[in-house]
Write an enzyme that holds these catalytic residues in place. Structure first.
Site, PDB file in Angstrom:
ATOM      1  N   GLY A 112       0.760  -1.242   0.000  1.00  0.00           N
ATOM      2  CA  GLY A 112       0.000   0.000   0.000  1.00  0.00           C
ATOM      3  C   GLY A 112       0.788   1.289   0.000  1.00  0.00           C
TER       4      GLY A 112
ATOM      5  N   GLU B  38       4.488  -6.241   1.612  1.00  0.00           N
ATOM      6  CA  GLU B  38       3.980  -6.674   0.306  1.00  0.00           C
ATOM      7  C   GLU B  38       3.779  -5.518  -0.672  1.00  0.00           C
ATOM      8  OE1 GLU B  38       0.294  -8.513   1.490  1.00  0.00           O
ATOM      9  OE2 GLU B  38       1.286 -10.381   2.004  1.00  0.00           O
ATOM     10  N   PRO B  39       4.836  -4.825  -1.055  1.00  0.00           N
ATOM     11  CA  PRO B  39       4.641  -3.736  -2.010  1.00  0.00           C
ATOM     12  C   PRO B  39       4.348  -4.278  -3.410  1.00  0.00           C
ATOM     13  CG  PRO B  39       6.984  -4.083  -1.610  1.00  0.00           C
ATOM     14  CD  PRO B  39       6.258  -5.027  -0.696  1.00  0.00           C
TER      15      PRO B  39
ATOM     16  N   ARG C  93       2.595  -1.819  -6.169  1.00  0.00           N
ATOM     17  CA  ARG C  93       2.760  -0.597  -6.943  1.00  0.00           C
ATOM     18  C   ARG C  93       4.176  -0.032  -6.832  1.00  0.00           C
ATOM     19  NH1 ARG C  93      -1.788   2.667  -7.708  1.00  0.00           N
ATOM     20  NH2 ARG C  93      -2.689   1.719  -5.866  1.00  0.00           N
TER      21      ARG C  93
ATOM     22  N   ARG D 163      -7.551   3.164 -14.741  1.00  0.00           N
ATOM     23  CA  ARG D 163      -7.452   3.830 -13.438  1.00  0.00           C
ATOM     24  C   ARG D 163      -8.044   5.240 -13.406  1.00  0.00           C
ATOM     25  NH1 ARG D 163      -3.434   4.854 -10.972  1.00  0.00           N
ATOM     26  NH2 ARG D 163      -4.162   4.188  -8.945  1.00  0.00           N
TER      27      ARG D 163
ATOM     28  N   TYR E 251     -10.853   5.464 -10.595  1.00  0.00           N
ATOM     29  CA  TYR E 251     -10.440   6.150  -9.358  1.00  0.00           C
ATOM     30  C   TYR E 251     -10.221   7.646  -9.546  1.00  0.00           C
ATOM     31  CZ  TYR E 251      -8.804   1.285  -8.738  1.00  0.00           C
ATOM     32  OH  TYR E 251      -8.688  -0.080  -8.714  1.00  0.00           O
TER      33      TYR E 251
ATOM     34  N   CYS F 179     -15.245   3.425 -26.616  1.00  0.00           N
ATOM     35  CA  CYS F 179     -16.569   4.025 -26.797  1.00  0.00           C
ATOM     36  C   CYS F 179     -17.232   4.392 -25.484  1.00  0.00           C
ATOM     37  CB  CYS F 179     -17.432   3.084 -27.616  1.00  0.00           C
ATOM     38  SG  CYS F 179     -16.826   2.989 -29.289  1.00  0.00           S
ATOM     39  N   GLU F 180     -16.632   5.316 -24.774  1.00  0.00           N
ATOM     40  CA  GLU F 180     -17.155   5.832 -23.509  1.00  0.00           C
ATOM     41  C   GLU F 180     -16.640   7.256 -23.359  1.00  0.00           C
ATOM     42  OE1 GLU F 180     -18.062   3.795 -20.382  1.00  0.00           O
ATOM     43  OE2 GLU F 180     -17.960   1.848 -21.396  1.00  0.00           O
TER      44      GLU F 180
ATOM     45  N   TYR G  39      -1.026  -1.789 -12.073  1.00  0.00           N
ATOM     46  CA  TYR G  39      -2.492  -1.794 -12.168  1.00  0.00           C
ATOM     47  C   TYR G  39      -3.028  -1.194 -13.467  1.00  0.00           C
ATOM     48  CZ  TYR G  39      -2.017  -2.890  -7.225  1.00  0.00           C
ATOM     49  OH  TYR G  39      -1.664  -3.475  -6.029  1.00  0.00           O
TER      50      TYR G  39
HETATM   51  N1  LLP Z   1      -1.168  -6.961  -0.176  1.00  0.00           N
HETATM   52  C1  LLP Z   1      -2.495  -7.121  -0.253  1.00  0.00           C
HETATM   53  C2  LLP Z   1      -3.153  -8.079   0.614  1.00  0.00           C
HETATM   54  C3  LLP Z   1      -3.235  -6.360  -1.181  1.00  0.00           C
HETATM   55  O1  LLP Z   1      -4.549  -6.516  -1.257  1.00  0.00           O
HETATM   56  C4  LLP Z   1      -2.570  -5.441  -2.016  1.00  0.00           C
HETATM   57  C5  LLP Z   1      -3.307  -4.636  -2.997  1.00  0.00           C
HETATM   58  C6  LLP Z   1      -1.169  -5.328  -1.914  1.00  0.00           C
HETATM   59  C7  LLP Z   1      -0.501  -6.095  -0.964  1.00  0.00           C
HETATM   60  C8  LLP Z   1      -0.365  -4.399  -2.775  1.00  0.00           C
HETATM   61  O2  LLP Z   1      -0.726  -3.063  -2.594  1.00  0.00           O
HETATM   62  P1  LLP Z   1       0.176  -1.921  -3.310  1.00  0.00           P
HETATM   63  O3  LLP Z   1       1.524  -1.941  -2.648  1.00  0.00           O
HETATM   64  O4  LLP Z   1       0.277  -2.251  -4.737  1.00  0.00           O
HETATM   65  O5  LLP Z   1      -0.571  -0.667  -3.072  1.00  0.00           O
HETATM   66  N2  LLP Z   1      -6.328  -1.405  -8.453  1.00  0.00           N
HETATM   67  C9  LLP Z   1      -5.947  -0.400  -7.486  1.00  0.00           C
HETATM   68  C10 LLP Z   1      -5.089  -0.984  -6.390  1.00  0.00           C
HETATM   69  C11 LLP Z   1      -5.730  -2.179  -5.685  1.00  0.00           C
HETATM   70  C12 LLP Z   1      -4.828  -2.782  -4.664  1.00  0.00           C
HETATM   71  C13 LLP Z   1      -5.362  -4.079  -4.164  1.00  0.00           C
HETATM   72  N3  LLP Z   1      -4.569  -4.724  -3.176  1.00  0.00           N
HETATM   73  C14 LLP Z   1      -5.260   0.745  -8.195  1.00  0.00           C
HETATM   74  O6  LLP Z   1      -5.144   0.718  -9.428  1.00  0.00           O
HETATM   75  O7  LLP Z   1      -4.876   1.724  -7.563  1.00  0.00           O
END
Ligand code: LLP
Length: 440
Positions: free
Chosen positions: A256, A298-299, A301, A338, A342, A369-370, A398
């Site tokens: 996150g 758990e990165p 992004r 995205r 969002y 087409c949106e 993503y």
């Molecule tokens: N761990 C778990 C359990 C998760 O559900 C997620 C993301 C991550 C790690 C990785 O999170 P990150 O470091 O990538 O922020 N589609 C959305 C993001 C959805 C994230 C879902 N879970 C977007 O495009 O912003």
């Protein structure tokens, strides 16, 4: 000769981004305009140096402060076999959320004993695959799954290592669609059932409860929510140690951490995030007299976002006097949904005119087409004509992972670049790919 150029947007691109004497954007030693000639558009380009640099940065910033840390890449951000090989070489673990992600990783020879299987509704089939394929850790989300996994592990005669996902009731102040750690969430055991879940998991003969997990959400810009959540979970772990003899061997704080997409929204550094997280774990454990657990982060992004660049070709330009100029590109919501979901913001440069002055505020529209298929609303760019190439930084996470074949479009090719060499990570789809599953 290649020169560094002071277009401020270049800092959002991969670390190898440069401008050559033709005024073209260069990534990983390759001229993006030449890449487009060879591979077509839309084209996604991943810079190997940036990818490996991000892995190294996480390993260093956490490892220096807390030796017993495991960096687990969240495959949902972008999944690809070549990427799995790079992650394997870098020694990262992998967060998977479906049998599909496991299958891709497995086919690339990624060691699944380093995988964490997440998800709020894993099927019995998926759990069986996980056990058969030797997934190291299953992050159990709810009582239904706990019972099901217990039975499947018994059926297979295995003792499966698990963590429990808890929702610590903390709001990370991000977009509500990507907030998960609040009590009102579809994910995880809410705190009021956490003690029961831990007790039940501890007594399941075929499960080995080794730790606790939370994930607060995604694109988080503050470190305080992590500090608070760590406090909540460690308090619970201490209570369960006292009452039930539970030992917290792993603390998995999810992913996150936010990244910078636009010049006006800088993100916290990995080092400040690592500092906040590791010092809260150390302080909390000291206060509560807990052994330091292995720390899992758990990165997703933060590993792939900056490494990826999307290249599009400009087609129709529509000037509505006094209203807006639409510059249409040959991609859009099918490869990057995205902005539509969002309201995400992106920057761009004109890849064949990086040194030209920005003279006009335009809106970059996708070709789908949106009306909502707008990639960037109101961005100041140099004068453009059809055939120009637009490069969008921070497209590694993503975008393709959430991509679709909307309007029967073909998913783009993905190229890995490094020191002037290119490698196809994924070929462009063809019409045959579109029709191959239709049983007409
Ligand atoms: N761990 C778990 C359990 C998760 O559900 C997620 C993301 C991550 C790690 C990785 O999170 P990150 O470091 O990538 O922020 N589609 C959305 C993001 C959805 C994230 C879902 N879970 C977007 O495009 O912003």
């Amino acid at each position: 000769m290649t020169i560094k150029q002071d277009n401020p947007r270049l800092k959002l691109f991969p670390v190898t981004a440069e401008v050559n004497n033709k005024g073209h954007l260069v990534i990983g030693g390759s001229d993006t305009i030449e890449l487009v000639k060879e591979f077509g558009t839309p084209l996604y380009v991943f810079d190997e140096a940036t990818l490996r640099g991000k892995c190294a940065e996480f390993k260093k910033e956490f490892g220096e402060r807390y030796e017993n840390t495991v960096i687990v890449y969240a495959g949902k951000a972008f999944m690809n076999r070549t990427l799995c090989l790079i992650l394997k070489e870098e020694g990262l673990g992998l967060d998977v959320v479906s049998a599909g992600e496991m299958a891709v990783a497995r086919s690339a020879g990624f060691p699944l004993q380093k995988a964490y299987f997440h998800g709020n509704n894993k099927s019995a089939d998926e759990l069986r695959h996980a056990l058969e394929w030797g997934v190291g850790y299953i992050v159990v989300d709810n009582f239904h799954e706990l019972d099901m996994l217990s039975a499947i592990a018994r059926e297979k005669g295995k003792k499966q290592a698990i963590l429990l996902r808890l929702t610590p009731g903390i709001d990370p102040h991000t977009h509500k669609f990507i907030t998960t750690g609040t009590t009102d969430s579809k994910f995880g055991f809410p705190l009021m059932t956490a003690e029961d879940a831990i007790t039940k998991a501890m007594t399941a003969p075929n499960l080995n409860l080794i730790g606790l997990h939370f994930h607060l959400g995604s694109q988080i810009f503050e470190v305080e929510p992590y500090e608070q959540a760590i406090g909540v979970i460690l308090d619970l772990a201490a209570k369960m140690k006292q009452n039930k003899g539970f030992i917290l061997k792993q603390l998995d704080i999810g992913g996150g951490v936010g990244v910078q997409y636009t010049l006006d929204a800088p993100a916290p550094s990995v080092s400040s995030y690592a500092e906040a997280v590791t010092s809260s774990v150390k302080k909390g454990c000291q206060k509560l007299k807990l052994e330091l657990p292995q720390l899992v982060i758990e990165p997703g992004r933060a590993i792939v976002c900056q490494a990826g660049v999307a290249l599009y070709q400009v087609g129709a330009i529509k000037d509505i006097p006094g209203v807006r100029t639409y510059v249409s590109i040959d991609g859009g919501m099918a490869d990057n949904i995205r902005p539509a979901i969002y309201g995400s913001k992106y920057e761009a440069v004109v890849a064949n005119k990086v040194t030209a002055r920005d003279t006009k505020v335009v809106t970059i529209a996708g070709k789908f087409c949106e009306s909502g298929d707008i990639l960037i609303r109101d961005i100041n760019l140099p004068e453009m004509t059809a055939g120009d190439i637009i490069a969008v930084p921070c497209s590694g996470a993503y975008c393709l992972a959430m991509g679709s074949n909307y309007n029967s479009s073909l998913k783009p090719a993905v190229i890995l670049v490094n020191r002037g060499k290119t490698q196809v990570m994924r070929r462009r789809e063809t019409f045959d790919d579109l029709i191959r599953l239709d049983m007409a």
